[in-house]
Design a protein around this motif. Structure first.
Motif, PDB file in Angstrom:
ATOM      1  N   ILE A 252       0.823  -1.221   0.000  1.00 49.14           N
ATOM      2  CA  ILE A 252       0.000   0.000   0.000  1.00 49.14           C
ATOM      3  C   ILE A 252       0.853   1.265   0.000  1.00 49.14           C
ATOM      4  CG2 ILE A 252      -2.001  -1.087   1.122  1.00 49.14           C
ATOM      5  CD1 ILE A 252      -1.153   0.483   3.712  1.00 49.14           C
ATOM      6  N   LEU A 253       2.108   1.159   0.409  1.00 56.28           N
ATOM      7  CA  LEU A 253       2.923   2.370   0.536  1.00 56.28           C
ATOM      8  C   LEU A 253       3.687   2.731  -0.742  1.00 56.28           C
ATOM      9  CD1 LEU A 253       4.235   1.852   4.183  1.00 56.28           C
ATOM     10  CD2 LEU A 253       2.196   3.049   3.388  1.00 56.28           C
ATOM     11  N   LEU A 254       3.606   1.891  -1.778  1.00 54.06           N
ATOM     12  CA  LEU A 254       4.372   2.178  -3.013  1.00 54.06           C
ATOM     13  C   LEU A 254       3.993   3.529  -3.620  1.00 54.06           C
ATOM     14  CD1 LEU A 254       4.349  -1.338  -4.747  1.00 54.06           C
ATOM     15  CD2 LEU A 254       6.222  -0.270  -3.441  1.00 54.06           C
ATOM     16  N   VAL A 255       2.749   3.955  -3.473  1.00 55.28           N
ATOM     17  CA  VAL A 255       2.328   5.241  -4.063  1.00 55.28           C
ATOM     18  C   VAL A 255       3.018   6.429  -3.394  1.00 55.28           C
ATOM     19  CG1 VAL A 255       0.045   4.574  -4.933  1.00 55.28           C
ATOM     20  CG2 VAL A 255       0.267   5.393  -2.598  1.00 55.28           C
ATOM     21  N   LEU A 256       3.619   6.189  -2.230  1.00 56.47           N
ATOM     22  CA  LEU A 256       4.247   7.326  -1.527  1.00 56.47           C
ATOM     23  C   LEU A 256       5.559   7.749  -2.173  1.00 56.47           C
ATOM     24  CD1 LEU A 256       3.608   6.504   2.231  1.00 56.47           C
ATOM     25  CD2 LEU A 256       2.269   7.906   0.655  1.00 56.47           C
ATOM     26  N   GLU A 257       6.254   6.824  -2.818  1.00 60.36           N
ATOM     27  CA  GLU A 257       7.554   7.162  -3.420  1.00 60.36           C
ATOM     28  C   GLU A 257       7.435   8.283  -4.461  1.00 60.36           C
ATOM     29  OE1 GLU A 257       9.762   3.722  -4.820  1.00 60.36           O
ATOM     30  OE2 GLU A 257      11.339   4.200  -3.380  1.00 60.36           O
ATOM     31  N   PRO A 258       6.519   8.148  -5.431  1.00 57.99           N
ATOM     32  CA  PRO A 258       6.378   9.235  -6.414  1.00 57.99           C
ATOM     33  C   PRO A 258       5.967  10.570  -5.780  1.00 57.99           C
ATOM     34  CG  PRO A 258       5.200   7.262  -7.156  1.00 57.99           C
ATOM     35  CD  PRO A 258       5.667   6.986  -5.759  1.00 57.99           C
ATOM     36  N   LEU A 259       5.350  10.533  -4.604  1.00 58.50           N
ATOM     37  CA  LEU A 259       4.956  11.793  -3.963  1.00 58.50           C
ATOM     38  C   LEU A 259       6.151  12.515  -3.337  1.00 58.50           C
ATOM     39  CD1 LEU A 259       1.565  10.762  -2.244  1.00 58.50           C
ATOM     40  CD2 LEU A 259       1.925  11.785  -4.495  1.00 58.50           C
ATOM     41  N   GLY A 260       7.311  11.841  -3.357  1.00 59.82           N
ATOM     42  CA  GLY A 260       8.559  12.500  -2.975  1.00 59.82           C
ATOM     43  C   GLY A 260       8.801  12.608  -1.479  1.00 59.82           C
ATOM     44  N   VAL A 261       8.230  11.671  -0.683  1.00 62.68           N
ATOM     45  CA  VAL A 261       8.393  11.784   0.769  1.00 62.68           C
ATOM     46  C   VAL A 261       9.495  10.872   1.321  1.00 62.68           C
ATOM     47  CG1 VAL A 261       6.064  12.619   1.196  1.00 62.68           C
ATOM     48  CG2 VAL A 261       6.492  10.142   1.173  1.00 62.68           C
ATOM     49  N   GLY A 262      10.112  10.064   0.450  1.00 60.25           N
ATOM     50  CA  GLY A 262      11.231   9.241   0.900  1.00 60.25           C
ATOM     51  C   GLY A 262      10.769   7.999   1.654  1.00 60.25           C
ATOM     52  N   LEU A 263      10.482   6.921   0.917  1.00 61.93           N
ATOM     53  CA  LEU A 263       9.997   5.669   1.521  1.00 61.93           C
ATOM     54  C   LEU A 263      11.136   4.678   1.639  1.00 61.93           C
ATOM     55  CD1 LEU A 263       7.681   3.655   2.336  1.00 61.93           C
ATOM     56  CD2 LEU A 263       7.515   3.105  -0.115  1.00 61.93           C
ATOM     57  N   GLU A 264      11.220   4.044   2.800  1.00 60.86           N
ATOM     58  CA  GLU A 264      12.226   2.997   2.997  1.00 60.86           C
ATOM     59  C   GLU A 264      11.629   1.893   3.849  1.00 60.86           C
ATOM     60  OE1 GLU A 264      16.589   2.419   5.085  1.00 60.86           O
ATOM     61  OE2 GLU A 264      15.664   4.394   5.095  1.00 60.86           O
TER      62      GLU A 264
END
Ligand code: CP3
Length: 357
Positions: free
Chosen positions: A86-98
Motif C-alpha cells: 500500500i505504501l508504493l504510491v508514496l515514493e512518487p509523492l517525494g516523501v522518501g519511503l524505505e
C-alpha cells in the motif's frame, strides 16, 4: 464494448466463485483467499527475499508475479492478490519511503503541516508501471478461473503513514493533525483520492478483476470523525473507479464503524475477527457481500481446531450468497504453510453445495 481484461465475462465461461460471491451470486463452494497469502510464512518467499530487498521485489515484475502465482499454486485459493504494498504510491509523492530491516516502513519526510501537503510531488500513475507489468505477468501465469485482485490503501490509512512517518499504536500524530487543522486534512485527502483512483484504475486496466481498499487503521476514529473526515473521500474514490469491477472495502477494529463503511461504499465489506460475522452482516444489510473473518492467530492452532473455527464462521454465513472467506487481517509470519493449506481445504470441503453427502 469489449469487456475489461480482468472481467472473466466471456460468453460460455462460468464466473469464477470469487467474483460471483463479490456480486452476491450463488456459488458451488465458498471462495477463499488470504490477506498476505504471499509472504514471510513461506520458505520460498524467504529464499527470494535473501536475493531481493522488499522494495526491489515489488519493483521486479517477474519476481512479484512469481510470488503472486506461487501462493495460489501452494494454497489452492480462489483468488490471487498482486504482490505489492500500500505504501508504493508514496515514493512518487517525494516523501522518501524505505523499508528498514526489521523495523517496518519509514517515511523520511512526513507530512506535518498544510505546507507539507502543498509540497507533495505531482503523481502520474505511469510512475508505478512496474505494478501493472507484474499484474500482466501474473495474469498470464494464473489459471484462467482464478481472478487477480489489485489493491491500494484507503485515503485515511495512507495519510496515517504519511503523517506518522511509520507505523504507530494510537495514531495520535495523525489525529492531532486532523483535529488541529481540518482544512489541511481535507486538502491532503483531496490530494490522495485522485492518486489512489489513478493507481487502481491502471491496475484494473492491466488485468485486476477486483480491487481491495485497505483501511487497516481507520478503526482508531469515532463514527462522527469518520463521517465528517473520511467518508466523503472514500465515497469519491470508489465513485471514480472503473464501473463493474467489485470493490472490497476492508478495515480492522471497525466494529463501531460498520454502518459508516457501508455508507461510504464497496461491494464487499471486509470484517476482522472482533465481530461475529452474522451480527456484522445483519448490521450491514443484505445488499452487500462480506469478507472474513478468521482470527489469523487461529492458523497457529492444531488443524482440528482450525477446521472447527472454519465451520463456525461458515455456519454464521449459513450458505447465503455473498460470503468470501478470508482471515480478519494478514497471515502471520509464524504460520505453518500446511495449516494455511488446511484452512483453504476446510473452507472448500465444509462449504461444498449441490453435492451429495
Ligand atoms: O496480501 C498480499 O499477499 C499482497 C501483498 C501485500 C503486502 N502488503 C506485502 C508485504 C499487501 C496487500 C500489503 C498491504 C499492506 N502493506 C498493508 C495493509 C494490510 C495490513 O496489514 O493492514 C499495510 C498496513 C502495509 C504496510 C506495510 N508493509 C507494513 C506495515 C509492513 C511491515 C510490517 C510487516 O508485516 O513486515 C510492510 C511490509 C510487507 N508488505 C511485507 C509483505 C509481504 C513484509 C516485507 C518482507 O518481506 O520483509
Amino acid at each position: 464494448m469489449q469487456a475489461p481484461l480482468g472481467s472473466h465475462s466471456s460468453p460460455g465461461v462460468p464466473v469464477p466463485p470469487f467474483l460471483a460471491a463479490c456480486r452476491r451470486e450463488a456459488t458451488a463452494h465458498t471462495p477463499v483467499w488470504l490477506m498476505r497469502q504471499a509472504g514471510r510464512y513461506q520458505p520460498e518467499y524467504r529464499a527470494i527475499r535473501k536475493r531481493l530487498g522488499f522494495l526491489e521485489l515489488c519493483k521486479t515484475p517477474d519476481a512479484a508475479a512469481e510470488v503472486t502465482v506461487m501462493a495460489v499454486a501452494q494454497l489452492g485459493v480462489d483468488a490471487a492478490i498482486i504482490f505489492a504494498d500500500i505504501l508504493l504510491v508514496l515514493e512518487p509523492l517525494g516523501v522518501g519511503l524505505e523499508f528498514a530491516k526489521g523495523d517496518g516502513p519509514v517515511i523520511h519526510r512526513p507530512v506535518r503541516t498544510a505546507a507539507d501537503v502543498d509540497r507533495l510531488a505531482p503523481f502520474d500513475p505511469a510512475q508505478l508501471d512496474f505494478v501493472y507489468q507484474a499484474i500482466r505477468l501474473a495474469r498470464a501465469g494464473l489459471p484462467r478461473d482464478v481472478p487477480l485482485i489489485g489493491f491500494a490503501a484507503a485515503p485515511f490509512t495512507l495519510a496515517s503513514y504519511l503523517i506518522e512517518g511509520s507505523g504507530s499504536d494510537g495514531w495520535v500524530t495523525t489525529k492531532t493533525f486532523l483535529f488541529g487543522d481540518p482544512g489541511a486534512w481535507r486538502a491532503l485527502m483531496e490530494r490522495l483520492v485522485p492518486v489512489l483512483a489513478g493507481y487502481l484504475n491502471a491496475q484494473i486496466a492491466a488485468g485486476a478483476a477486483a480491487v481491495q481498499l485497505f483501511d487497516s487503521w481507520v478503526g482508531c476514529l469515532s463514527p462522527a470523525d469518520y463521517r465528517a473526515h473520511v467518508m466523503p473521500h472514500v465515497r469519491a474514490l470508489i465513485g471514480s473507479l472503473t464501473p463493474g469491477v467489485p470493490v472490497i472495502h476492508f478495515g480492522t477494529g471497525t466494529a463501531g464503524l460498520l454502518e459508516c463503511m457501508r455508507a461510504a461504499g464497496g461491494d464487499v465489506i471486509g470484517l476482522d475477527w472482533r465481530v461475529d460475522l452474522d451480527a456484522a452482516w445483519a448490521r450491514l444489510g443484505a445488499g452487500v457481500a462480506v469478507q472474513g473473518n478468521l482470527d489469523p492467530v487461529a492458523l497457529l492452532a492444531p488443524i482440528p481446531e482450525i477446521r472447527r473455527r472454519v465451520a463456525e464462521i461458515l455456519g454464521q454465513a449459513a450458505g447465503r450468497p455473498g460470503h468470501v472467506f478470508n482471515l480478519g487481517h494478514g497471515i502471520l509470519p509464524p504460520t505453518p504453510v500446511d495449516h494455511a493449506r488446511a484452512l483453504v481445504d476446510a473452507v472448500h470441503e465444509l462449504s461444498a453445495r449441490g453435492t451429495t453427502g
